[in-house]
Design a protein around this motif. Structure first.
Motif, mmCIF file in Angstrom:
data_model
loop_
_atom_site.group_PDB
_atom_site.id
_atom_site.type_symbol
_atom_site.label_atom_id
_atom_site.label_comp_id
_atom_site.label_asym_id
_atom_site.label_seq_id
_atom_site.Cartn_x
_atom_site.Cartn_y
_atom_site.Cartn_z
ATOM 1 N N GLN A 82 61.758 0.981 -61.865
ATOM 2 C CA GLN A 82 61.904 2.448 -61.865
ATOM 3 C C GLN A 82 62.771 2.996 -60.559
ATOM 4 O O GLN A 82 63.842 3.755 -60.480
ATOM 5 N N ALA A 83 62.429 2.299 -59.266
ATOM 6 C CA ALA A 83 63.187 2.570 -58.021
ATOM 7 C C ALA A 83 64.538 2.214 -58.402
ATOM 8 O O ALA A 83 64.843 1.005 -58.749
ATOM 9 N N PRO A 84 65.489 2.724 -57.877
ATOM 10 C CA PRO A 84 66.989 2.420 -57.892
ATOM 11 C C PRO A 84 67.088 0.942 -57.044
ATOM 12 O O PRO A 84 66.229 1.210 -56.066
ATOM 13 N N PRO A 85 67.724 0.182 -57.341
ATOM 14 C CA PRO A 85 67.982 -1.044 -56.482
ATOM 15 C C PRO A 85 68.680 -0.607 -55.330
ATOM 16 O O PRO A 85 69.461 0.204 -55.293
ATOM 17 N N ALA A 86 68.557 -1.678 -54.509
ATOM 18 C CA ALA A 86 69.350 -1.514 -53.162
ATOM 19 C C ALA A 86 70.174 -3.090 -52.735
ATOM 20 O O ALA A 86 69.487 -3.909 -53.368
ATOM 21 N N ALA A 87 71.225 -2.826 -52.070
ATOM 22 C CA ALA A 87 71.862 -4.041 -52.047
ATOM 23 C C ALA A 87 72.349 -4.367 -50.554
ATOM 24 O O ALA A 87 72.425 -3.537 -49.790
ATOM 25 N N GLN A 88 72.245 -5.416 -50.171
ATOM 26 C CA GLN A 88 73.105 -6.034 -48.882
ATOM 27 C C GLN A 88 74.298 -6.817 -49.170
ATOM 28 O O GLN A 88 74.065 -7.931 -49.690
ATOM 29 N N ILE A 89 75.420 -6.236 -48.727
ATOM 30 C CA ILE A 89 76.724 -7.086 -48.862
ATOM 31 C C ILE A 89 76.905 -7.991 -47.688
ATOM 32 O O ILE A 89 76.764 -7.582 -46.280
ATOM 33 N N ARG A 90 76.854 -9.246 -47.980
ATOM 34 C CA ARG A 90 77.111 -10.486 -47.130
ATOM 35 C C ARG A 90 78.206 -10.092 -46.019
ATOM 36 O O ARG A 90 77.932 -10.386 -44.974
ATOM 37 N N ALA A 91 79.335 -9.855 -46.536
ATOM 38 C CA ALA A 91 80.528 -9.653 -45.671
ATOM 39 C C ALA A 91 80.420 -8.472 -44.733
ATOM 40 O O ALA A 91 80.914 -8.429 -43.627
ATOM 41 N N TRP A 92 79.522 -7.489 -44.818
ATOM 42 C CA TRP A 92 79.284 -6.335 -43.929
ATOM 43 C C TRP A 92 78.065 -6.792 -42.928
ATOM 44 O O TRP A 92 77.643 -5.734 -42.502
ATOM 45 N N SER A 93 77.383 -7.867 -43.228
ATOM 46 C CA SER A 93 76.169 -8.114 -42.550
ATOM 47 C C SER A 93 76.553 -8.919 -41.311
ATOM 48 O O SER A 93 77.514 -9.573 -41.174
ATOM 49 N N ASN A 94 75.442 -9.141 -40.385
ATOM 50 C CA ASN A 94 75.700 -9.844 -39.172
ATOM 51 C C ASN A 94 75.578 -11.178 -39.472
ATOM 52 O O ASN A 94 75.262 -11.812 -40.535
ATOM 53 N N ALA A 95 75.823 -11.970 -38.366
ATOM 54 C CA ALA A 95 75.779 -13.739 -38.507
ATOM 55 C C ALA A 95 74.387 -14.139 -38.918
ATOM 56 O O ALA A 95 74.557 -15.101 -39.592
#
Length: 359
Positions: A82-95
């Motif tokens: 029911q909770a909206p999913p969340a995303a982490q974009i690899r290209a926008w993330s740190n090393a």
């Protein structure tokens, strides 16, 4: 609805994912059927996907250009998402994230709410490319996790996922969960009490400077948590027994610590974070308010069939009638030149703004 590149994506109880052209309202493709109702916001992914979870525990990825389903993940041990999913974009993330994770991840939380399910809820990280599970938090039920309906929040700087849940049948279980987005491991709180915040059905929100996490509980308390290292409770502000936070908070673009939100007791509110305490700046009545949208003004849907336009000082200066006899829900925008609202009648409306204000 959630917008992305000239399209708005929306869903609801009819078990369909819908894509509409934001200029004309025309369907971009045939609505995509889901196994059950989709009751959380959809997520637009910059790689040409729209993502959603449904009440059967499935997570879907749909191609934004064609409407074809890229994949469907049937999440093990889930009654519903029911909770909206969340995303982490690899290209926008740190090393550190890029070294540990080969793909973009989407995080989906369970809403298991019957019998022993108030202790065995889970969070999964799903690879966006193919829909396979990358890690699972609480897969074996080692932690007592009540159901989750607020959207998790991704902290790109610390590679953390902030998840809020209910607090078990007695209300004393942990209800703030902080996970490492790279492997799903649990981050410890300063003390157990700092993360035992009562039943939470809203979404955690991080301050713009990344130091404070805000979340509201079902008892009408707004909590501020130190997000830097310790996860210690900074302060709690009692707003009233019925003042349950709707959705999430917005922080002012220019005034640090000035936040705006609506509550279930029929108010839009502003609170100032003073560092060690929170204080109410103003409270403005709005009947049955949805989650507001902060632009140059504050726009909030209402159960009176209108969208209300509030100034940042709390004046309810204008109302736009959308449809009589319905409830107007959460407000979104594409480029701040218009707003989109859905209604309890199953309709989606686009309202053009004039100079940043309602017509």
């Amino acid at each position: 609805g959630i917008t992305g590149e000239g399209t708005i994506y929306t869903s609801g109880n009819p078990s369909r994912i819908v894509s509409l052209n934001t200029a004309t309202g025309a369907h971009s493709w045939e609505p995509v059927g889901t196994s059950a109702a989709v009751q959380g916001w959809l997520i637009w992914h910059p790689g040409g996907k729209v993502l959603a979870g449904d009440q059967s525990g499935r997570v879907y990825s749909v191609n934004t250009a064609t409407g074809a389903q890229s994949w469907t993940e049937v999440t093990t041990g889930y009654d519903a998402v029911q909770a909206p999913p969340a995303a982490q974009i690899r290209a926008w993330s740190n090393a550190a994230f890029q070294a540990a994770v080969p793909d973009d991840l989407i995080f989906a939380a369970s809403r298991n709410s019957t019998g022993a399910f108030n202790t065995n809820n889970k969070v999964v990280a799903i690879k966006v490319s193919d829909g396979t599970v990358f890690w699972t938090f609480n897969g074996a039920g080692a932690s007592s996790v009540d159901y989750i309906v607020g959207m998790p929040y991704v902290d790109y700087v610390r590679n953390r996922l902030y998840v809020a849940s209910r607090a078990g049948s007695g209300g004393g279980q942990r209800s703030l969960w902080v996970l490492d987005t790279r492997d799903g491991s649990l981050v410890a709180c300063n003390t157990a009490a700092d993360c035992q915040l009562g039943h939470i059905e809203s979404a955690p929100t991080l301050s713009y400077d990344g130091t404070t996490l805000y979340v509201g509980d079902k008892a009408g308390n707004l909590h501020a948590i130190n997000a830097t290292t310790t996860l210690a409770l900074k302060w709690s502000l009692a707003l009233g027994a019925s003042a349950t936070l709707n959705g999430f908070v917005w922080e002012d673009w220019t005034t640090a610590g000035r936040i705006y939100f609506s509550t279930a007791d029929g108010n839009v509110r502003s609170v100032q974070d003073n560092g060690t305490s929170g204080s109410v700046v103003w409270t403005t009545p709005v009947a049955g308010p949805g989650t507001p949208l902060l632009l140059e003004k504050i726009f909030v849907g209402s159960s009176d069939g209108t969208v209300h336009q509030l100034t940042l000082t709390g004046t309810d200066e204008k109302q736009f009638t959308v449809e009589t006899g319905v409830t107007v829900g959460d407000v979104s925008t594409e480029d701040a030149g218009q707003i989109f609202v859905g209604t309890s009648a199953g309709k989606l409306y686009k309202i053009n703004l004039t100079g940043g204000a309602l017509p």
